[in-house]
Design an enzyme around this catalytic site. Sequence first.
Site, PDB file in Angstrom:
ATOM      1  N   CYS C 118      39.241  48.418  48.519  1.00  0.00           N
ATOM      2  CA  CYS C 118      38.159  47.902  47.686  1.00  0.00           C
ATOM      3  C   CYS C 118      36.821  47.958  48.409  1.00  0.00           C
ATOM      4  O   CYS C 118      35.770  48.023  47.770  1.00  0.00           O
ATOM      5  CB  CYS C 118      38.495  46.491  47.234  1.00  0.00           C
ATOM      6  SG  CYS C 118      40.116  46.454  46.424  1.00  0.00           S
ATOM      7  N   VAL C 119      36.837  47.933  49.729  1.00  0.00           N
ATOM      8  CA  VAL C 119      35.607  48.093  50.493  1.00  0.00           C
ATOM      9  C   VAL C 119      35.395  49.570  50.864  1.00  0.00           C
ATOM     10  O   VAL C 119      34.336  50.135  50.626  1.00  0.00           O
ATOM     11  CB  VAL C 119      35.643  47.243  51.787  1.00  0.00           C
ATOM     12  CG1 VAL C 119      34.390  47.475  52.617  1.00  0.00           C
ATOM     13  CG2 VAL C 119      35.796  45.770  51.428  1.00  0.00           C
TER      14      VAL C 119
END
Lengths: 209, 209, 209, 209, 209, 209, 209, 209
Positions: C118-119
């Site tokens: 997600c990052v």
Amino acid sequence: MTKPYTKLDKDNAAVLLVDHQAGLLSLVRDIDPDKFKNNVLALADLAKYFELPTILTTSFEDGPNGPLLPELKARFPDAPFIARPGQINAWDNEDFIKAIKATGKKQLLIAGVVTEVCVAFPALSAIEEGFDVFVVTDASGTFNEITRQAAWNRMTQAGAQLMSWFAVACELHRDWRNDVEGLGTLFANHIPDYGNLITSYNTVNSKTK
Amino acid sequence: MTKPYTKLDKDNAAVLLVDHQAGLLSLVRDIDPDKFKNNVLALADLAKYFELPTILTTSFEDGPNGPLLPELKARFPDAPFIARPGQINAWDNEDFIKAIKATGKKQLLIAGVVTEVCVAFPALSAIEEGFDVFVVTDASGTFNEITRQAAWNRMTQAGAQLMSWFAVACELHRDWRNDVEGLGTLFANHIPDYGNLITSYNTVNSKTK
Amino acid sequence: MTKPYTKLDKDNAAVLLVDHQAGLLSLVRDIDPDKFKNNVLALADLAKYFELPTILTTSFEDGPNGPLLPELKARFPDAPFIARPGQINAWDNEDFIKAIKATGKKQLLIAGVVTEVCVAFPALSAIEEGFDVFVVTDASGTFNEITRQAAWNRMTQAGAQLMSWFAVACELHRDWRNDVEGLGTLFANHIPDYGNLITSYNTVNSKTK
Amino acid sequence: MTKPYTKLDKDNAAVLLVDHQAGLLSLVRDIDPDKFKNNVLALADLAKYFELPTILTTSFEDGPNGPLLPELKARFPDAPFIARPGQINAWDNEDFIKAIKATGKKQLLIAGVVTEVCVAFPALSAIEEGFDVFVVTDASGTFNEITRQAAWNRMTQAGAQLMSWFAVACELHRDWRNDVEGLGTLFANHIPDYGNLITSYNTVNSKTK
Amino acid sequence: MTKPYTKLDKDNAAVLLVDHQAGLLSLVRDIDPDKFKNNVLALADLAKYFELPTILTTSFEDGPNGPLLPELKARFPDAPFIARPGQINAWDNEDFIKAIKATGKKQLLIAGVVTEVCVAFPALSAIEEGFDVFVVTDASGTFNEITRQAAWNRMTQAGAQLMSWFAVACELHRDWRNDVEGLGTLFANHIPDYGNLITSYNTVNSKTK
Amino acid sequence: MTKPYTKLDKDNAAVLLVDHQAGLLSLVRDIDPDKFKNNVLALADLAKYFELPTILTTSFEDGPNGPLLPELKARFPDAPFIARPGQINAWDNEDFIKAIKATGKKQLLIAGVVTEVCVAFPALSAIEEGFDVFVVTDASGTFNEITRQAAWNRMTQAGAQLMSWFAVACELHRDWRNDVEGLGTLFANHIPDYGNLITSYNTVNSKTK
Amino acid sequence: MTKPYTKLDKDNAAVLLVDHQAGLLSLVRDIDPDKFKNNVLALADLAKYFELPTILTTSFEDGPNGPLLPELKARFPDAPFIARPGQINAWDNEDFIKAIKATGKKQLLIAGVVTEVCVAFPALSAIEEGFDVFVVTDASGTFNEITRQAAWNRMTQAGAQLMSWFAVACELHRDWRNDVEGLGTLFANHIPDYGNLITSYNTVNSKTK
Amino acid sequence: MTKPYTKLDKDNAAVLLVDHQAGLLSLVRDIDPDKFKNNVLALADLAKYFELPTILTTSFEDGPNGPLLPELKARFPDAPFIARPGQINAWDNEDFIKAIKATGKKQLLIAGVVTEVCVAFPALSAIEEGFDVFVVTDASGTFNEITRQAAWNRMTQAGAQLMSWFAVACELHRDWRNDVEGLGTLFANHIPDYGNLITSYNTVNSKTK
């Protein structure tokens, strides 16, 4: 944008063992002493097994730093042994450079105590002069993880390749068929788990014959 | 594709001690406090020993951040000491820059609290202005390993060299023969294991005379 | 060979909070849950304090991943909130990109769960499109240290800068004099040691008046 | 079924420092060397501060074990110092026992290197003879956590009380009002965090007067 | 040879919070500061929730030890608060003993800073006087794991029971049906993972209605 | 100076599982054995789920290294399986190269035992020949953290991307809507926390219907 | 309420080495393999040095558990060696009990793999039958720290004494003067730090003669 | 002063699995989730293999705590399953007690989540009522090491025996000859290293026939 793989070559590699001295070893606290001694001797046995030219050097061995680890001296009775009179960076010692150049090799395997000084300084100097430098990380020791990581970081930035003695042995050997027993013995002597695999294998095999 | 080895040179190096303040030190939790204080004082003693120009600076020392560690102040009574009125990045303070430029040195050894701010910000600024930056990792502290690794990563990307105070001392000294006793004393005072080696060595030597 | 220092600028930065969802948080095991929640809220409070445009997004929040952490939703009632219908990389969602572009900022502060997905995915995509990416490492979490280090490694290779929320706050603020109380309160609320310094300082000061 | 609290009493306690020798200290790897040296000297300073009779002993100090840590010898120039000719358990040495009995104390504070031998053997012997034994755990060191835990386990089974030097100081002192400055100095000298508290406190206080 | 289970009883328990002071908290390094503050406040909230008589005490709060953590003071505005003039063992302070006896309780829950002194000394004294002592381990802090383990060992030998604040809450509550929401809120406020479970549960439940 | 993001593409990726043999697995000590086996099988299940061409290879499987992990063999009954007669670097085996080229893929996901040899050697060779190399770090194991970090360092220098099996799955899948149940099952089977989220979610959902 | 010190006596002690088999050793993960092998051989050399009757036993050695570590077999060619046909607790094997009773010793030193089974079961049985049991903790290994601590806890509850091989050697030897060289050699062979002390000492001594 | 060895007896033992619920499992952070799930299922498989009466219980399973781990429910479809309406200590639930008494066993193997509550409370209650309690430590989980150690300490003080699931299996089985294949399969399924030993052994054996 692919890169050439600078691979260790047993016909083009030399080993530099820098300052594995009885006193200095008490400074090494980033690896357990049992394991560290085993790794250092594994690298030495590897150098002998592959018949790599090996150069020993010590710093100030008549003082508190103490003499070279006797097991190393015993393994390389005829190797160049440079007891440096004071230079901290072994590369600043002319006899050391001469010994390296006399080998004619361009790939240098370096290990020593402590990592950020006795390994990093000659590693950085060697890279500057065009050698391919391979640091044998687990045969090199220092005060703690912070100093180790800082040293690795600096050497990596300069282009040194970080390896373990096991990876070095494997990259030099290339193919088990070149000598199964020799390499197996080297591993069994220095990797208890590997020794156990061989013991178990041989036992079952011999019983079932 | 070899690279020049940017080596510390005692005639071209200055030391920046940034925000080692009594209050801020309670934030440092990536190094044990006994060891951290020892490392900071080792760096200070090293700076004095090699007579490197040293610059002290603090952030907001009249508030909760607290005063400079008294042992540092005591070691450098005449050094430039810039109590910054508010700038977080010491490099944003004109007096600090002036003090650095007044030294005429191009190699900056930086240590401070906390690593990702008080060390990283001036380190990145100094690199941008063409200085060679050497971070003294073990005399710099921060909240935890994650913040330390992130800070190291950012500084490395920008070209800073990571070192330990011990490596700094060795790279500056070059050769033990320049002064055996001075360097030995520095090490004995800050590395208990080294002190023990010297104690044992001297004892045996004196007895056997 | 000096490099420009890409510095955070509060007029040019936006914050992306990616998938800090009640269910996904149970996957985070590389940071202690008390500390992780504190870091995430610190980043949120920092974003509010500096009035940085902030964009919230979730992945599949009607399923097991669970809803956004309520404390985040409460802090940004009017922020763009993109509940992605399925895209794993938030950058693949047009509304998310539109929201980012609507801010007009070129510096992106990214944090989320889990770090390597997600990052890292939006970080790599943003770099590709010319943004300056700053990963807020301690407000991002993942399964364990191996997955974290692999994720950091991949993002660093691509040019992302790794920071902590504390470093972000300091680099945005630049000078304590811009607002001592505001920044002090942010720190006191999220760094117990800093809160203690302020408590002790204020107590002595008030008594001695 | 309540139990009497066997509390340290400064009029009834003696300190035994066993084998803190320059060579043996290199064996200690369950505590960091900076911290360990600090703890040992803290215990010594504590003994002097409370004027506790203190007995020094070494094992085989003319051999590889090396001489007593010079800082200990310097702190107790007139204390009984028993260089044992060979007994491993100090309790097997008559002079050592005589020195203990001469103090007339029934509470023995024991610290030494290595924990499972030089501390545990005399501790077990002393308990057998009716002494109350308090092991100063953080001024005692050994090879690793396994050997430390085994040693603690054996001594606890026999009835020894495990303490830290800080707890010893506090239990002996009883009340800060007996001497604020003396105890504060002891703590400031050996606990950097405590020293910082005092520095910050004094600075604010002096400014506000 | 079965033993009676000495179980916490909310009608027979009192809480002693000893020396959670802003300065002393900087000494705590065996628990992360975010987590430690959370644990201490959880114990305080638990005491309020179960309406346990709670006694606050500080050591030398006008000096470097600093004032009581403001959040504790705020939670117990009317509780007995004994600012000890010098006694290190709170049990040596008559007002403290009077306050305890005034509660009429025989079970004492003790937490404090540092574990081996501020917790252990009153714990040992209380056991000697016939109280049942329950140490709230995770709301008590000290220098490092060695000092913690030594302190736990000594208190266990004397008969203290070691608990966590969570176990204390559960043993006092006995049955969720006594108040689901109250206990759930206590847990959600201080255990992020538990808060996330509740958030996810409530979200799904509300959507499906 | 933006960079293209080299993203995994399920139509262009192949998986190489190198030397996950029953004997060699006893050498892996940088990941816990329960977790490591789970990671390796997760990668295998992922390869099957995305129908990536997968190539199995072993080193010297008739000797102590032992046979391929039976669970891997069972999952890929029809995959190319190259039992190398002796080559340590799988890339030195012609059949292995042929099998890779036969897939027509340019992205190689590599995992194996031990990381610095069986993974690093083919990774470096593949990069040299122009492949994009993605190392699945948590499905690769080695002797300890030092050897792992050295191996990662060397591969990163050469341009390999480091990933976890979870990141690989997410980058290949791109969008949950491509198949919610399939990806969810893969995660539930190999991430206990994720399985628990699904169990809880389904339970509440089914009850409230 | 003093207690007699149950001290090891070389005329009353026997050594039981239980299931140090090549296969089972791969299960040991609470001690590093290099260190563990060294500890086991140190205990064996110690047994030979003190001429303690030593009994070897294995469990199911024809199956996957594998044969006894060859180095142990080689050290005790004439010792009783009981290959148990199936009993898990060696104490359930009559030949094993007979061999123990034949020694006439009442003190049993037990080490083995894995700690909670092969060590704990015979330890508990032996205590029940009136033997004094000394567990050699660092020559015994198990899956992880949790299983080790549980095993230690259970054995301690029953009255076993936990020791390290070094403590055993020291308690048996009593006085260095009984044989300096023999004990020194034992230590030098198995404690690298001790070997280094001897090397340094001898070197200085020989040079100064 | 020898003690009887309270040994597990498969004809006298019952297993209590307390609160291994999907939600509560997210609280367990003292054991890695992959390993923890494996341990819990190993205990379940062990209970089935030895046909021990097994009792399942949950706390508040309709709320956030979530349902019982489905794999446990599936393994014991006919076992008593007490979904407690609110009692935190399972021992306070009459149905639970009845189910235990119905087994007629006096030895209770207890595991659960979290250790200091769901395991410790019934363990202490059971000891009080005369049962022999064996805690299966590695199939029980809690928040962190501090809470685990405190829980173990309290249970040990009361007389509980701490074991691992592996030790339980071995003590129940007594002799491999009772069923080699069954026990071997249990171990191979839950101990990857043991599975590898069996794989290697069988492979060599089958080839050599």
